[in-house]
Write a protein that holds these residues in place. Structure first.
Motif, PDB file in Angstrom:
ATOM      1  N   SER A  10      14.089  20.360  15.924  1.00  0.00           N
ATOM      2  CA  SER A  10      14.528  21.629  15.352  1.00  0.00           C
ATOM      3  C   SER A  10      13.756  22.786  15.989  1.00  0.00           C
ATOM      4  N   THR A  11      14.450  23.878  16.201  1.00  0.00           N
ATOM      5  CA  THR A  11      13.793  25.069  16.732  1.00  0.00           C
ATOM      6  C   THR A  11      13.152  25.888  15.616  1.00  0.00           C
ATOM      7  N   VAL A  12      13.395  25.472  14.359  1.00  0.00           N
ATOM      8  CA  VAL A  12      12.803  26.169  13.211  1.00  0.00           C
ATOM      9  C   VAL A  12      11.862  25.198  12.512  1.00  0.00           C
ATOM     10  N   TYR A  13      10.668  25.639  12.163  1.00  0.00           N
ATOM     11  CA  TYR A  13       9.684  24.721  11.570  1.00  0.00           C
ATOM     12  C   TYR A  13       8.832  25.458  10.548  1.00  0.00           C
ATOM     13  N   GLN A  63      22.112  28.394  18.473  1.00  0.00           N
ATOM     14  CA  GLN A  63      21.469  27.171  17.949  1.00  0.00           C
ATOM     15  C   GLN A  63      20.341  27.527  16.977  1.00  0.00           C
ATOM     16  N   ILE A  64      19.545  28.520  17.358  1.00  0.00           N
ATOM     17  CA  ILE A  64      18.442  28.949  16.482  1.00  0.00           C
ATOM     18  C   ILE A  64      18.990  29.446  15.144  1.00  0.00           C
ATOM     19  N   GLU A  66      21.848  28.783  13.696  1.00  0.00           N
ATOM     20  CA  GLU A  66      22.446  27.689  12.925  1.00  0.00           C
ATOM     21  C   GLU A  66      21.351  26.913  12.190  1.00  0.00           C
ATOM     22  N   GLU A  67      20.268  26.629  12.885  1.00  0.00           N
ATOM     23  CA  GLU A  67      19.176  25.876  12.261  1.00  0.00           C
ATOM     24  C   GLU A  67      18.446  26.723  11.213  1.00  0.00           C
ATOM     25  N   GLY A  70      19.738  26.707   7.607  1.00  0.00           N
ATOM     26  CA  GLY A  70      19.319  25.579   6.770  1.00  0.00           C
ATOM     27  C   GLY A  70      18.039  25.868   5.995  1.00  0.00           C
TER      28      GLY A  70
END
Ligand code: SF4
Length: 267
Positions: A10-13, A63-64, A66-67, A70
Motif C-alpha cells: 500500500s502507498t498509504v500507511y 492509485q494513491i 484509491e488507497e 480506504g
C-alpha cells in the motif's frame, strides 16, 4: 531489484505518531524500491537502493487516492508525504498534494531533503503543501558528503541556494529538520546559526538517531519505531547525543536566532 519485496504494497500507511507533527497518515509516492538523492548514514529505510536526482512518476496519483479512500475519515493531524525515499522525486507531487487536499480536507506535509529545491517546478509544486519540513544536516560540503552521501548531481552550493530560494517564497509552515550525530564545535554552530538567521524558518527541529538503521532495506522503515523495539531483521543502532547536549544546542540556536527550536526530547 535486489532486496525488494515483491508483494503489492500500500502507498498509504499508518497512522504513525510523530514528535514533530502529531498523528500522521503516511503517503509513499515512491514505492517498493527505496529511491532518494541522498543515502544518509542514519536512514531508517536502510541503504538506499536507487540513488538518483531524476524525477518521474513512481506511483500514479489515482492509485494513491484509491488507497487513501480506504483510510476515511482520516482522523489524523496531518497527511505526510515521505515514505520510501525523497518525495520531490515524484514528478506528480503537485497533483498528489492537490488531490489529497480535495479528498480529505486535512493539512498536508512534505518531508524533503532539499536537493531539488533549486528547481522552480519543484518549488511551485511544494507550494500546495500546508507544511514543509526541509532537511538541513550539513553546514559544509564535507559534512554533506559524510552524512548525507548524495547523488553525484547534488552539490552543496546549489543545495543551499535552493533552500534559501524556497524559504523566501514558501508561504506555509516551514520547519528545518536537522539530525545531530555528534556534539558540534563552535564553527559548526556559528555557521548553522548564520544559516537559520538567513532563512528564518517557522521552527527548527533537532533530532538524533534514536531509531536504529536496518542493515538492509525494510519497508516498515516508513513507519515509526522506538529505539528499543525488537525487529525481525538486523539493525545498526547509532550512538545518540545526550539529551543535555541537544537541549543546550537548541537553547543556543533559539536565543541567537529568535526562531523556535524543538528537539526530539521537547515533548
Ligand atoms: S533523505 Fe531521508 S529517505 Fe533519503 S536517505 Fe536521507 S533519511 Fe533516507
Amino acid at each position: 531489484m535486489a532486496n525488494s519485496t515483491t508483494v503489492p504494497v500500500s502507498t498509504v500507511y499508518g497512522p504513525v505518531s510523530s514528535w514533530r507533527y502529531g498523528r500522521s497518515l503516511g503517503i509513499d509516492p515512491i514505492g517498493v524500491v527505496s529511491t532518494c538523492s541522498f543515502n544518509c548514514v542514519y536512514c531508517q529505510l536502510g541503504e538506499i537502493e536507487q540513488i538518483t536526482s531524476d524525477r518521474q512518476v513512481y506511483i500514479p496519483t489515482a492509485q494513491i487516492l484509491e488507497e487513501l479512500k480506504g483510510f476515511a475519515p482520516w482522523d489524523v493531524d496531518v497527511i505526510t508525504l515521505s515514505g520510501s525515499g525523497e518525495p520531490t522525486l515524484a514528478v506528480n507531487l503537485g497533483e498528489i498534494l492537490r488531490e489529497i487536499k480535495q479528498l480529505t480536507h486535512r493539512p498536508t506535509l512534505v518531508l524533503t531533503n532539499a536537493t531539488l529545491l533549486h528547481d522552480p517546478t519543484v518549488r511551485s509544486q511544494l507550494a500546495f503543501a500546508d507544511r514543509v519540513s526541509v532537511k538541513m544536516d550539513a553546514v559544509s560540503p564535507e559534512g554533506l558528503r559524510r552524512v548525507n552521501r548524495p547523488d553525484s548531481q547534488v552539490n552543496f552550493s546549489q543545495l543551499w541556494a535552493g533552500i534559501e530560494q524556497f524559504c523566501a517564497e514558501y508561504p506555509g509552515d516551514l520547519g528545518i529538520q536537522t539530525m545531530i550525530l555528534s556534539a558540534w564545535d563552535e564553527q559548526a554552530k556559528a555557521e548553522y546559526i548564520r544559516q537559520i538567521k538567513a532563512i528564518k524558518p517557522t521552527e527548527v527541529q533537532l533530532n538524533t538517531p534514536s531509531r536504529p538503521k536496518p542493515v538492509k532495506r525494510q519497508l516498515d522503515g516508513r513507519g515509526n519505531h522506538s529505539g528499543s523495539e525488537d525487529r525481525p531483521y538486523e539493525v545498526r543502532q547509532f550512538k545518540c547525543v545526550s539529551q543535555a547536549v541537544l537541549q543546550a544546542l537548541a537553547q543556543e540556536i533559539q536565543t541567537q536566532t529568535g526562531v523556535r527550536v524543538r528537539t526530539v526530547h521537547s515533548n
